[in-house]
Design a protein around this motif. Sequence first.
Motif, short mmCIF file in Angstrom:
data_model
loop_
_atom_site.label_atom_id
_atom_site.label_comp_id
_atom_site.label_asym_id
_atom_site.label_seq_id
_atom_site.Cartn_x
_atom_site.Cartn_y
_atom_site.Cartn_z
N ASP A 100 0.47 0.80 -2.15
CA ASP A 100 0.33 -0.27 -3.15
C ASP A 100 -1.11 -0.51 -3.56
O ASP A 100 -1.38 -0.93 -4.69
CB ASP A 100 0.97 -1.57 -2.65
CG ASP A 100 0.55 -1.92 -1.23
OD1 ASP A 100 -0.13 -1.10 -0.58
OD2 ASP A 100 0.91 -3.02 -0.78
N SER A 108 2.84 5.95 -11.63
CA SER A 108 4.28 6.25 -11.60
C SER A 108 4.74 6.52 -10.19
O SER A 108 5.79 6.03 -9.74
CB SER A 108 4.60 7.43 -12.51
OG SER A 108 4.32 7.15 -13.86
N ARG A 110 3.25 5.50 -7.45
CA ARG A 110 3.13 4.24 -6.69
C ARG A 110 4.35 3.35 -6.93
O ARG A 110 4.98 2.89 -5.97
CB ARG A 110 1.86 3.51 -7.11
CG ARG A 110 1.66 2.14 -6.44
CD ARG A 110 0.60 1.36 -7.17
NE ARG A 110 0.99 1.13 -8.56
CZ ARG A 110 0.12 0.87 -9.54
NH1 ARG A 110 -1.17 0.82 -9.30
NH2 ARG A 110 0.57 0.67 -10.77
N ASP A 111 4.70 3.15 -8.18
CA ASP A 111 5.79 2.24 -8.50
C ASP A 111 7.13 2.76 -7.97
O ASP A 111 7.93 1.99 -7.42
CB ASP A 111 5.88 2.04 -10.02
CG ASP A 111 4.64 1.34 -10.57
OD1 ASP A 111 3.88 0.75 -9.77
OD2 ASP A 111 4.44 1.39 -11.81
N GLN A 112 7.37 4.06 -8.11
CA GLN A 112 8.63 4.63 -7.65
C GLN A 112 8.73 4.59 -6.13
O GLN A 112 9.79 4.29 -5.56
CB GLN A 112 8.77 6.08 -8.14
CG GLN A 112 10.09 6.73 -7.79
CD GLN A 112 11.28 6.04 -8.44
OE1 GLN A 112 11.35 5.95 -9.65
NE2 GLN A 112 12.21 5.56 -7.65
#
Length: 246
Positions: A100, A108, A110-112
């Motif tokens: 994070d 992309s 990181r978020d997934q």
Amino acid sequence: MTTETNREERLLRALVTLADTLVVGYDVVDLLQGLVERCIELLDATDAGILLVGGDGRLEVVASSDERTQLIELLQLNSDAGPCVECYRTGKPVSLPEIDTGAEQWPSFRDQSLAQGIHAVHAVPLRLRETTIGSLNLFREKRGELSSFDLIAAQALADVATIGILQERTIQESEQVRQQLQHALDSRVVIEQAKGVVSYLNRISVADAFALIRTYARAHQLGIGLVAEAVVARRLTLSPHPVDNG
């Protein structure tokens, strides 16, 4: 709880087992899936996956411990960005103990990863000297660095697998070369027979007969071996004088 001594013993057994599978004709996918499973058993990782470069130079997911691991790795391949891809490109380990806060360059990914409950990733290269063929990737639900034992163990497992894969590729390439050489030798026997046939039928020297075979092969963009086979099988008649050979 497993003691460090027991873990070391299990790691040694895993390395021996891995090495024992490296026989001619082994299944690479099965080998790497087994490597992923050993990593989950022995190391402080929730999931694991492997990226491997194919003959066309593209990375592919060849093994994963579950669906979310495969999803995260496919995302990196599709965007051509992420710590696992970076590990392959540089041939060096890539560690993100806190996705994070440490993966700003790969939003992309990181978020997934966070959406899948993955908060740390550690990628080690499948590398032998200057040749890197992929990456072994360890995913964790908890944040934090891997222990030095786990990092060393992961690289050791990856190294053994890499040696096996490269050895198999070398064997396959050597076998291909051997087959090509054998084909050339077999063709040479037929060519010698064809030279004798053409020489006898046309009352010309063997050297002139070979020149005739080569000229026909080049004119028709055929291999000399194929022309020789046709001559020996009497499907083709060659003459120093222009004739219709069908």
